[in-house]
Scaffold this active site. Structure first.
Site, short mmCIF file in Angstrom:
data_model
loop_
_atom_site.label_atom_id
_atom_site.label_comp_id
_atom_site.label_asym_id
_atom_site.label_seq_id
_atom_site.Cartn_x
_atom_site.Cartn_y
_atom_site.Cartn_z
N LEU A 19 -38.20 -1.99 -6.10
CA LEU A 19 -38.78 -3.34 -5.82
C LEU A 19 -40.33 -3.51 -5.82
O LEU A 19 -40.98 -2.40 -5.34
CB LEU A 19 -38.47 -3.91 -4.54
CG LEU A 19 -36.77 -4.09 -4.24
CD1 LEU A 19 -36.62 -4.57 -2.75
CD2 LEU A 19 -36.16 -5.11 -5.21
N ASP A 62 -35.18 2.49 -4.06
CA ASP A 62 -36.32 2.74 -3.34
C ASP A 62 -35.92 4.01 -2.23
O ASP A 62 -36.72 3.88 -1.03
CB ASP A 62 -36.81 1.53 -2.80
CG ASP A 62 -37.17 0.33 -3.59
OD1 ASP A 62 -38.28 0.70 -3.68
OD2 ASP A 62 -36.54 -0.62 -3.88
N GLU A 67 -38.86 6.15 5.21
CA GLU A 67 -39.52 5.59 6.42
C GLU A 67 -38.93 4.31 6.88
O GLU A 67 -38.80 3.75 8.00
CB GLU A 67 -41.17 5.72 6.34
CG GLU A 67 -41.78 5.17 7.81
CD GLU A 67 -43.27 5.06 7.62
OE1 GLU A 67 -43.71 5.84 8.52
OE2 GLU A 67 -43.61 4.35 6.69
N ASP A 68 -38.69 3.43 5.87
CA ASP A 68 -38.35 2.17 5.94
C ASP A 68 -36.81 1.97 6.68
O ASP A 68 -36.45 0.89 7.09
CB ASP A 68 -38.21 1.53 4.79
CG ASP A 68 -39.66 1.05 4.02
OD1 ASP A 68 -40.52 0.93 4.84
OD2 ASP A 68 -39.71 1.25 2.96
N ARG A 87 -31.65 -2.91 -0.30
CA ARG A 87 -32.01 -1.75 0.19
C ARG A 87 -31.13 -1.38 1.47
O ARG A 87 -31.35 -0.32 2.04
CB ARG A 87 -33.42 -1.79 0.74
CG ARG A 87 -34.70 -1.85 -0.51
CD ARG A 87 -35.96 -1.48 -0.02
NE ARG A 87 -35.94 -0.11 0.34
CZ ARG A 87 -37.16 0.41 0.85
NH1 ARG A 87 -37.91 -0.44 1.11
NH2 ARG A 87 -37.03 1.74 1.20
N ARG A 133 -40.71 -8.63 4.99
CA ARG A 133 -39.58 -7.79 5.46
C ARG A 133 -38.90 -7.50 6.82
O ARG A 133 -37.77 -7.15 7.23
CB ARG A 133 -39.80 -6.27 5.00
CG ARG A 133 -40.24 -6.42 3.41
CD ARG A 133 -38.92 -6.45 2.50
NE ARG A 133 -39.07 -6.54 1.19
CZ ARG A 133 -39.24 -5.51 0.32
NH1 ARG A 133 -39.11 -4.19 1.03
NH2 ARG A 133 -39.39 -5.48 -0.85
N HIS A 163 -46.08 -4.20 4.00
CA HIS A 163 -45.52 -3.88 5.15
C HIS A 163 -46.88 -3.57 6.13
O HIS A 163 -48.08 -3.62 5.50
CB HIS A 163 -44.97 -2.31 5.16
CG HIS A 163 -43.55 -2.26 4.71
ND1 HIS A 163 -43.20 -1.45 3.64
CD2 HIS A 163 -42.48 -3.18 4.87
CE1 HIS A 163 -41.94 -1.58 3.28
NE2 HIS A 163 -41.46 -2.58 4.18
N CYS A 248 -44.54 6.43 3.74
CA CYS A 248 -43.44 6.12 3.70
C CYS A 248 -42.61 6.82 2.90
O CYS A 248 -41.35 6.91 2.91
CB CYS A 248 -43.25 4.63 3.07
SG CYS A 248 -44.39 4.56 1.44
#
Length: 258
Positions: A19, A62, A67-68, A87, A133, A163, A248
């Site tokens: 993305l 992704d 980290e997300d 995701r 997000r 972010h 990330c």
């Protein structure tokens, strides 16, 4: 003894389909990205970090941005609920990995959304970016999990980047650094230092004054070296095309209980 483990996840073969929201799409060289990822993980190991590979998620473009998927405070892991629905399949493998490492596991539940890239920890303060997000319900759930453990949770507006940690990170002394045009409200941070390049806003604390930083931020690296830090540059050009940064690509676990 503080732990020095870093969760990482090999890039998906579909990485180029990742993305993008705040940048123009550019062609991603997946082979080069894999080489850069290997150099990134090697840099962590060279500076004393044990890398722990999360099982690959080949159908999730992704997923390398590990980290997300999770936020860890002390030995408590909060499994994220990514703001981008595509995701959400990324979290299962990460949940398994942190549970294996002995973390106590909590979850963000619907209607909450939260991406780990929106979390910046400075000591016992957890800054959470409220942006595209991460929603208000996600912020409330984060508070409910971590405030009882002694965290102070501070919500920060994020509108100019993907972010919070696309805009700011922190130096070992707690100074928050960011590229000022992309930071909504610098005054929310007790100490803020503006850096000259967008990618210079992102550092990973390796320990001993060493800072992992993108090779695309040489002026910032010079500035930080002049302040007595030791920059460790890594080339992550292919991940930067997908709004990725040095933070990330790993989750640093510093407070696991043995």
């Amino acid at each position: 003894m503080p732990s020095r483990k870093a969760l990482v996840r090999r890039p998906s073969p579909r990485l180029a389909e990742g993305l993008v929201t705040h940048v123009e799409r550019a062609e991603v060289d997946v082979d080069l990205a894999v080489e850069q990822w290997e150099a990134y993980t090697e840099a962590l190991r060279t500076h004393g970090w044990e890398t722990v590979e999360v099982d690959p998620a080949e159908d999730c473009p992704d997923s390398v941005f590990v980290e997300d998927a999770v936020v860890v405070f002390r030995n408590v892991a909060l499994i994220a609920r990514p703001g981008a629905e595509s995701r959400r399949a990324e979290t299962a493998g990460v949940e398994e990995a942190v549970a294996r490492l002995g973390c106590s596991v909590n979850w963000i539940w619907d209607p909450g959304t939260l991406d780990g890239g929106d979390i910046l920890k400075v000591g016992d303060t957890i800054y959470v970016g409220r942006g595209g997000r991460t929603n208000a319900a996600g912020v409330q759930q984060l508070r409910a999990v971590f405030e009882p453990l002694g965290a102070r949770v501070v919500a920060v507006p994020v509108s100019k980047v993907l972010h919070l940690k696309s805009a700011v990170t922190a130096l070992p002394d707690g100074t928050v650094i960011g590229h000022e045009p992309l930071v909504d409200t610098p005054s929310l941070f007790p100490t803020f230092l503006s850096v000259p390049e967008e990618s210079g806003a992102h550092v990973v604390l390796l320990g001993g004054g060493r800072l992992l930083i993108a090779a695309s931020a040489p002026k910032t690296a010079d500035m930080l070296a002049d302040l007595g830090h030791e920059p460790v540059p890594v080339d992550i050009s292919e991940f930067e095309k997908l709004e990725g940064c040095v933070t990330c690509l790993s989750v640093r676990l510093r407070e696991l209980y043995d």
